[in-house]
Enzyme design. Structure first.
Site, PDB file in Angstrom:
ATOM      1  N   GLY A 144       2.320  42.075  79.562  1.00 47.61           N
ATOM      2  CA  GLY A 144       3.607  42.755  79.680  1.00 47.61           C
ATOM      3  C   GLY A 144       4.446  42.687  78.420  1.00 47.61           C
ATOM      4  O   GLY A 144       3.956  42.360  77.326  1.00 47.61           O
ATOM      5  N   HIS A 545      16.501   6.683  71.730  1.00 44.18           N
ATOM      6  CA  HIS A 545      17.435   6.824  70.602  1.00 44.18           C
ATOM      7  C   HIS A 545      16.652   6.794  69.304  1.00 44.18           C
ATOM      8  O   HIS A 545      15.729   5.995  69.184  1.00 44.18           O
ATOM      9  CB  HIS A 545      18.439   5.660  70.618  1.00 44.18           C
ATOM     10  CG  HIS A 545      19.351   5.663  69.435  1.00 44.18           C
ATOM     11  ND1 HIS A 545      20.413   6.522  69.328  1.00 44.18           N
ATOM     12  CD2 HIS A 545      19.332   4.921  68.286  1.00 44.18           C
ATOM     13  CE1 HIS A 545      21.043   6.308  68.175  1.00 44.18           C
ATOM     14  NE2 HIS A 545      20.399   5.345  67.527  1.00 44.18           N
TER      15      HIS A 545
END
Ligand code: NAD
Length: 572
Positions: A144, A545
């Protein structure tokens, strides 16, 4: 009667020399049809090659680590050709699926009209649920708009733009690169290669599932039959259930002339050279993604947007950092303005403007019109099928993607906004499951939106504007990325993470992120809403972190008043 069947590598798409990572059977093994025989691993995916028949393995010609291509002989299997389950391997499984009824040439238990993300997902799911499935597709390839002329090619070009932008920005870090030399043919070739790998993968997965792909344009001729016309002789396909996934097409503004320099998104993805002067009509997602690409590749970009902000559907505070960032880079951003006429001239396309920020007429080498998309509901024979549309030409469906005709479903862009591939494929799965008798439904799913601009913008659930309009009792927590160590290490600080919480319960009801990798970060927020997470769930989840993802738990801490990575005066 016994016979030897040669098992060869089937069509696995545009791959050669794919590595065999596991041979799962050995000589003497008794195998059943569809049992996995070997596992291959390409750079795209790993895939199992199934047995085409019941039988006993007589010879194996490959081993782990070998490389194979389409048609490589894998093994010989002795099968009992006398029984019902022992059909010769040459018999195309797809043909076995074709039990015709009435005057039809083919019959499918599930027939899918359109092979984009909504359609191929629906077809694959239906086939996996045991349904004899047919896809009707009028383009040469499945995939598509998204795969061929949308999401995938635009992301390839955006990746190229990012490389150029980062190289140019590196100067401030003390690393200077020369201006890039662009080979547009090679860039387009790279993009086409990515598409063909993915398209090949789809064709191969359809084959592995014994799905029949009928090439041509399908039109309903009754509530149970679709006529397919195209290069092959016309044929009629009848169905027990049909799923319409015929997509959408770009809107062209009436009155704009036809000229090869006035393009839609498909044209903008295939330019043969980088325009010097580019006008983009429509400051929505497509307009801004293409503006990001062509600015990085050297175009002077002007964006015209009819509304008062870029990407009008998103919250203003998320758009502001993008606007500030691109304002310095683009030649012009004209909000609350529109183009009244385009006039082709030898030296370029002349544009006239009107509105709050109109400028005097200017000439451009390329004009991209990106003002939205329309459903492809015309010409599908929906009246013959009895399928109802809404006033915008979208097919009306219920929460199970069923139209007003019991055995016809519709999914993706053709049922309305948001026109996003991930919404289409989610709907495709549900429609296929319901068609196969399962009780699935779309209730309460949230659909994330993403603009792959620089910086990226992503949002999901309720926007702040929605929450205000609905007069909800909500609280928002915004973590600015100027306080994010990770963002600063990347040389960027304009991002922010905003989470919208229900005030009483602390539950996440919406989120918006602007900044690098917002497209990836939003997934945690989608899951948070789906799982009913509250601020405590997010703040007590240890986020690594230094990462951009920390900004999500920091936002939850802001809501709870426990944040230590910022100093916020105590609430009175
Ligand atoms: P859009 O609706 O997102 O944006 C069109 C913009 O054009 C709007 O801001 C609108 O206000 C503006 N506009 C309309 N008429 C205008 C005019 N005459 N002059 C100036 N501005 C005008 O549509 P789009 O960008 O074309 O994208 C189409 C669809 O494809 C959307 O649903 C979009 O979400 C989807 N899409 C999604 C992605 C993604 O997920 N990253 C990428 C591309 C497209």
């Amino acid at each position: 009667m016994k016979k030897i069947t040669e098992v060869r590598v089937p069509n696995i798409g545009d791959f050669e020399d794919v590595v065999v990572i596991e041979v799962m059977v050995s000589v003497g093994a008794e195998i059943k049809k569809e049992d996995p025989l070997i596992t291959l691993e390409s750079d795209k995916a790993s895939m199992d090659i199934p047995s085409p028949c019941d039988g006993v393995v007589k010879e194996v010609f490959i081993k782990d680590g070998d490389t194979v291509s389409e048609d490589t002989l894998i093994m010989n299997v002795e099968e009992d050709a006398s029984g019902e389950d022992s059909k010769p391997s040459e018999e195309a499984p797809a043909e076995a699926a074709q039990v015709t009824t009435s005057n039809a040439d083919l019959h499918g238990e599930v027939v899918v009209l359109g092979g984009g993300p909504g359609g191929y997902t629906a077809a694959f799911r239906a086939a996996d649920l045991g349904k004899k499935t047919i896809i009707i597709e009028n383009s040469p390839n499945m995939g598509g708009v998204c795969l061929n002329v949308g999401c995938i090619p635009s992301k390839v070009l955006l990746h190229m733009a990012k490389i150029v932008d980062e190289a140019m920005e590196a100067d401030k870090l003390g690393i200077a690169f020369k201006a890039p030399e662009l080979n547009v043919d090679k860039m387009q070739g790279w993009k086409d290669d990515v598409i063909s790998q993915l398209v090949g993968g789809l064709a191969s997965m359809a084959g592995q599932r014994n799905i029949t792909v009928v090439k041509g344009t399908g039109t309903f001729v009754s509530p149970g039959e679709i006529k397919v016309t195209g290069e092959e002789p016309d044929q009629v396909v009848s169905f027990d259930n049909a799923i319409i996934a015929a997509g959408s097409h770009p809107i062209m503004i009436p009155g704009f002339p036809e000229d090869e320099r006035i393009v839609d998104s498909t044209g903008a993805l295939s330019l043969k050279e980088i325009p010097k002067r580019m006008l983009i009509v429509g400051g929505g997602i497509i307009g801004l993604e293409m503006a990001t690409v062509y600015h990085a590749l050297g175009s002077e970009v002007t964006v015209v947007e009819a509304k008062e902000q870029l990407i009008p559907g998103a919250d203003t505070d998320l758009i502001r950092p993008l606007h500030t960032y691109v304002k310095k880079r683009f030649k012009n951003i004209l909000l609350e303005t529109s183009v009244t006429s385009l006039t082709p001239q030898d030296s370029g396309i002349k544009a006239d403007f009107e509105g709050k920020n109109a400028i005097t007429a200017e000439e451009y080498d390329i004009v991209l019109v990106a003002v939205g998309r329309k459903p492809n509901s015309k010409g599908l024979g929906l009246e013959e099928a009895g399928v109802e549309l809404d006033g915008f030409g979208h097919i009306k469906v219920d929460h199970q993607l069923r139209t007003n005709v019991n055995r016809i479903f519709a999914v993706g862009d053709i049922v309305g906004a948001p026109m996003l591939a991930h919404k289409a494929s989610y709907e495709g799965k549900i429609a296929a499951e319901v068609a196969a008798g399962l009780n699935s439904s779309f209730d309460d799913a949230v659909i994330p939106s993403i603009a792959y601009t620089d910086p990226e913008i992503a949002w999901v659930g309720l926007t702040e504007r929605d929450a205000k309009a609905k007069k909800l009792d909500f609280s928002k927590a915004v973590f600015p990325w100027s306080a994010s160590g990770r963002s600063l290490t990347m040389g960027r600080k304009e991002g922010k993470t905003k989470v919208i919480f229900d005030k009483a319960t602390g539950r996440v009801i919406g989120a918006g992120i602007v900044g690098s990798n917002a497209s990836e970060l939003i997934a945690e927020m989608v899951l948070s809403i789906e799982m009913g997470c509250n601020a405590e769930d997010l703040s007590l989840t240890v986020h690594p972190h230094p990462t951009l993802a920390e900004s999500i738990s920091f936002s939850a801490e802001i809501f709870e008043g426990t944040i230590t990575d910022l100093y916020l005066p105590k609430r009175k």
